[in-house]
Design a protein around this motif. Sequence first.
Motif, mmCIF file in Angstrom:
data_model
loop_
_atom_site.group_PDB
_atom_site.id
_atom_site.type_symbol
_atom_site.label_atom_id
_atom_site.label_comp_id
_atom_site.label_asym_id
_atom_site.label_seq_id
_atom_site.Cartn_x
_atom_site.Cartn_y
_atom_site.Cartn_z
ATOM 1 N N ALA A 105 0.820 -1.216 0.000
ATOM 2 C CA ALA A 105 0.000 0.000 0.000
ATOM 3 C C ALA A 105 0.855 1.267 0.000
ATOM 4 O O ALA A 105 0.472 2.299 -0.548
ATOM 5 C CB ALA A 105 -0.934 -0.006 1.209
ATOM 6 N N SER A 106 2.027 1.181 0.627
ATOM 7 C CA SER A 106 2.905 2.356 0.696
ATOM 8 C C SER A 106 3.920 2.357 -0.442
ATOM 9 O O SER A 106 4.750 3.255 -0.518
ATOM 10 C CB SER A 106 3.663 2.355 2.023
ATOM 11 O OG SER A 106 4.608 1.294 2.032
ATOM 12 N N GLU A 107 3.862 1.348 -1.309
ATOM 13 C CA GLU A 107 4.883 1.136 -2.343
ATOM 14 C C GLU A 107 6.266 1.024 -1.722
ATOM 15 O O GLU A 107 7.197 1.739 -2.094
ATOM 16 C CB GLU A 107 4.816 2.223 -3.401
ATOM 17 C CG GLU A 107 3.536 2.102 -4.212
ATOM 18 C CD GLU A 107 3.333 3.236 -5.186
ATOM 19 O OE1 GLU A 107 4.324 3.767 -5.678
ATOM 20 O OE2 GLU A 107 2.168 3.582 -5.430
ATOM 21 N N GLU A 150 -2.477 10.708 2.510
ATOM 22 C CA GLU A 150 -3.744 10.288 1.901
ATOM 23 C C GLU A 150 -3.737 8.780 1.635
ATOM 24 O O GLU A 150 -4.732 8.089 1.854
ATOM 25 C CB GLU A 150 -3.992 11.045 0.590
ATOM 26 C CG GLU A 150 -4.245 12.541 0.758
ATOM 27 C CD GLU A 150 -2.972 13.361 0.972
ATOM 28 O OE1 GLU A 150 -1.869 12.777 0.849
ATOM 29 O OE2 GLU A 150 -3.086 14.558 1.296
ATOM 30 N N LYS A 151 -2.594 8.293 1.163
ATOM 31 C CA LYS A 151 -2.498 6.838 0.911
ATOM 32 C C LYS A 151 -2.648 6.047 2.205
ATOM 33 O O LYS A 151 -3.300 5.006 2.250
ATOM 34 C CB LYS A 151 -1.153 6.501 0.264
ATOM 35 C CG LYS A 151 -1.068 6.867 -1.201
ATOM 36 C CD LYS A 151 0.243 6.387 -1.801
ATOM 37 C CE LYS A 151 0.397 6.952 -3.210
ATOM 38 N NZ LYS A 151 1.764 6.807 -3.727
ATOM 39 N N TYR A 181 -5.503 3.367 3.259
ATOM 40 C CA TYR A 181 -5.140 2.017 3.669
ATOM 41 C C TYR A 181 -5.743 1.678 5.032
ATOM 42 O O TYR A 181 -6.292 0.581 5.235
ATOM 43 C CB TYR A 181 -3.621 1.861 3.702
ATOM 44 C CG TYR A 181 -3.180 0.522 4.233
ATOM 45 C CD1 TYR A 181 -3.514 -0.652 3.566
ATOM 46 C CD2 TYR A 181 -2.443 0.417 5.407
ATOM 47 C CE1 TYR A 181 -3.137 -1.879 4.054
ATOM 48 C CE2 TYR A 181 -2.058 -0.814 5.901
ATOM 49 C CZ TYR A 181 -2.407 -1.968 5.228
ATOM 50 O OH TYR A 181 -2.044 -3.199 5.713
ATOM 51 N N LEU A 194 1.671 10.614 0.833
ATOM 52 C CA LEU A 194 1.653 9.412 1.664
ATOM 53 C C LEU A 194 0.532 9.444 2.695
ATOM 54 O O LEU A 194 -0.056 8.415 3.007
ATOM 55 C CB LEU A 194 3.005 9.245 2.371
ATOM 56 C CG LEU A 194 4.167 8.740 1.533
ATOM 57 C CD1 LEU A 194 5.411 8.588 2.401
ATOM 58 C CD2 LEU A 194 3.837 7.401 0.870
ATOM 59 N N THR A 203 -1.265 11.889 -5.109
ATOM 60 C CA THR A 203 -1.637 11.741 -3.712
ATOM 61 C C THR A 203 -0.386 11.584 -2.865
ATOM 62 O O THR A 203 0.535 10.865 -3.240
ATOM 63 C CB THR A 203 -2.550 10.514 -3.504
ATOM 64 O OG1 THR A 203 -1.978 9.429 -4.205
ATOM 65 C CG2 THR A 203 -3.941 10.788 -3.995
#
Lengths: 478, 478
Positions: free
Chosen positions: A243-245, A302-303, A307, A300, A298
């Motif tokens: 989700a955070s890459e 918002e990500k 999540y 982090l 977006t």
Amino acid sequence: MTDFISKLQAIVGERGLILDEPGKHPYLTDWRENYLGAALAVVRPATTEEVAAVVKLCIAEKVAIVPQGGNTGMMGGGTPHPQGREIVLSLNRMNRIVEVDTIGYTMTVEAGVVLKIIQETAAQHDRLFPLSLAAEGSCTIGGNLSTNAGGVQVLHYGNARQLVLGLEVVTPQGEVWNGLRALKKDNTGYDLRDLYLGAEGTLGIITKAVLKLWPKPKDIATSWIAVPSPEAAVALLSGAHAASEDNVTSCELMARQGVDLVLQHIPGSADPLSERHDWYVLLEWSSTRPRRAGANETGLLEKMEAYLGEAMEQGLVLDAALAQNEAQAKAFWALRENHSESQKREGPSIKHDISVSVSKIPAFMSEGLTAMKKVLPECRPVPFGHVGDGNLHFNCQAPAGWDKPRFMAHAHDISTAVYDIVVRYGGSISAEHGIGQMKVEELAHYRSKIELDTMRAIKRALDPQNLMNPGKILDLSV
Amino acid sequence: MTDFISKLQAIVGERGLILDEPGKHPYLTDWRENYLGAALAVVRPATTEEVAAVVKLCIAEKVAIVPQGGNTGMMGGGTPHPQGREIVLSLNRMNRIVEVDTIGYTMTVEAGVVLKIIQETAAQHDRLFPLSLAAEGSCTIGGNLSTNAGGVQVLHYGNARQLVLGLEVVTPQGEVWNGLRALKKDNTGYDLRDLYLGAEGTLGIITKAVLKLWPKPKDIATSWIAVPSPEAAVALLSGAHAASEDNVTSCELMARQGVDLVLQHIPGSADPLSERHDWYVLLEWSSTRPRRAGANETGLLEKMEAYLGEAMEQGLVLDAALAQNEAQAKAFWALRENHSESQKREGPSIKHDISVSVSKIPAFMSEGLTAMKKVLPECRPVPFGHVGDGNLHFNCQAPAGWDKPRFMAHAHDISTAVYDIVVRYGGSISAEHGIGQMKVEELAHYRSKIELDTMRAIKRALDPQNLMNPGKILDLSV
């Protein structure tokens, strides 16, 4: 003044020597006040050459040396023995930043530089030195390297061992080994660097280091999350990588008991959530990519919010607070970083700095808590730690009102119960704190004969007179 | 059959023993055919217990042991001495994958597993084992670990040392050290693992390892780029980190001379670009994030194309071909990976496996090429290497038509000229190939007395009878 002391003074000068008892005292006891030692002198050389000269003098006079950094260790590794026949060699005057190479992403420092100064120096050059731990305001890099310190960003950047390219070491012969190489690849014989790292000053004295730097993160998201269980914490981290890459830099687990101690003992602490929960996770994502304006971009935060929303629907998250600014993020971190301090203020405790593989954390946690309670039903477990690397501080606070002697009578049984489970899980009895003088017997008990024999052979070969921090890590008398 | 041989056969059986000269021959010479040794026997144990039993027998009979993996080393480290009093202990029958743990991201393997098999096994489990080098089809993981192999993905994943969690080692006493730990944090005494890694079989025999795995990349972009100079290559890489969002996994530099040799000697090779250029870069970006459809999503290939377009405007790129499919990417890689093979087919050459810090590559390249030409104006330099970690294969092909003895008469002078510059640049005379028997004198010449003394003390302490690959890395007679 004895002959030995005047020779010491000839090397390091008056400023480099502490002889009076009140002046020596802070160097003779550890942060946890488990040990009180004695020393002929506290010697504070200002240069590598002075360190080497002190070592040569000590060889001639057969005086053992206890190297010491910021004296924040948990295992008594920097505390001299009570017989008072050793000197403490403090590196705290060797506190210069030698060079910052922003293009080569390295910083060369003396051993006595305080970790926080290194972090700040890196930041001033738009770089990151990722080692980060509760004692960072007073611990020194030489101590960090000698204990292969861990901390809260290991899952992304590695232990102290992984953050170093080169070392300068004064050997037990009083020679200076110049291994200050800034090379990513160098296969020229035995890996002496990694042997000195984590050796707790028993094989030589680290005097300088070439540290690796990273780009400074430009976008950081931090949240304080209530989770139903350690299982949920592990699952939350597992999904967070994608989700955070691949930008998860910290994932800390805490039980309510530890958070309660912080709220009680540390002024200004506040619970970020309105309701009480049993388990908390402090999650941080960092990226070197700056947050950009624009509809398609977006950040982090918002990500992370998205999540955590999904995770809440799956039942992995009960409640969460996302830091809206740096001050909030710092407040979340203070709840985590003040665990040791508030445990100390609360009274006596036993610490178990253990590790298991990440997927085994929940099962270990459950079994370990049961085992501690079985030995001493009144004890108060305070488990917390680094989910991402399997390292738990599986601590145990004395029952309320108990004094140290009364509690310590149970310490051996509690620790044995915990370590036996750790070993059964294929884990480590000292994940990041090292052995010092506290765990010498445990190491000898839990490790194989050939491993101990090999370590002793190395120690005897490199320090045949046993003058470098004797009695730490290994008992050579067997 | 001597008594010693029949005792060996009792341990490893007939299948584990090669005694005839034609059968032994491939084990007695190195891939480059620089050395031809002799051995009492080639012994091929099938288990760790058999390795331990062979070592114990050798201790009793005072026979030295030369451990050998895939026998692809460049430095003669796996080749026995010509006196014929040693045995070669080949690990090539110990080729089992013991366990793949996809959740814990680890793979446990025996030492004799071929690197390519490990890569393929990881891929079958949707994982990556990132060690990758030209010899991967025949080198074995035990040899890779014993030489701390590098390869083409070091700038992203690290050397072999960084890809290992635990080891099993048969010690010079014939004991089995079980260090097969799958822990990310473990500070319990001296770092034996890193001591055995890179020790080239002189301190013990690696028999098993717990390897780290990574997520398998889902999006890979590869391009073959003509650049005007090594300076441009370094600048191109520097910008690529940000442009790829830290996804650069390889950045290989090659001179036209080496590419010409590949085109000439390797059937099926073709120049991806229409015009000739002096310098090439093979650039690869990889991400674990799958390429998604949709207008707002760009894959790595599009990002790379945009970046190379910008770089062309800045004069850093002269021309470029982007791989449109896996076959094209493989063809680009073959041009790089066949450098050693085509150098071998062309005739005699000298190899200098050196490293300097990345920013110094251009200056070193220029000075080094001048120095080689000054010693022997007719020589043909073939420099190539890994820009991202400062490691250059600064090789030198014999003048056309020269035979080996004629060329080798100049080898010492050429190498000394190169190494003197390397040392002046603070570099390493062996970045990834190790020392073996070829560079023992150079190591002794370029390293300090205290460093050599410390290495010798370790060797003598752990292998007092000097039975483990004697004469490699260190000369103990001084």
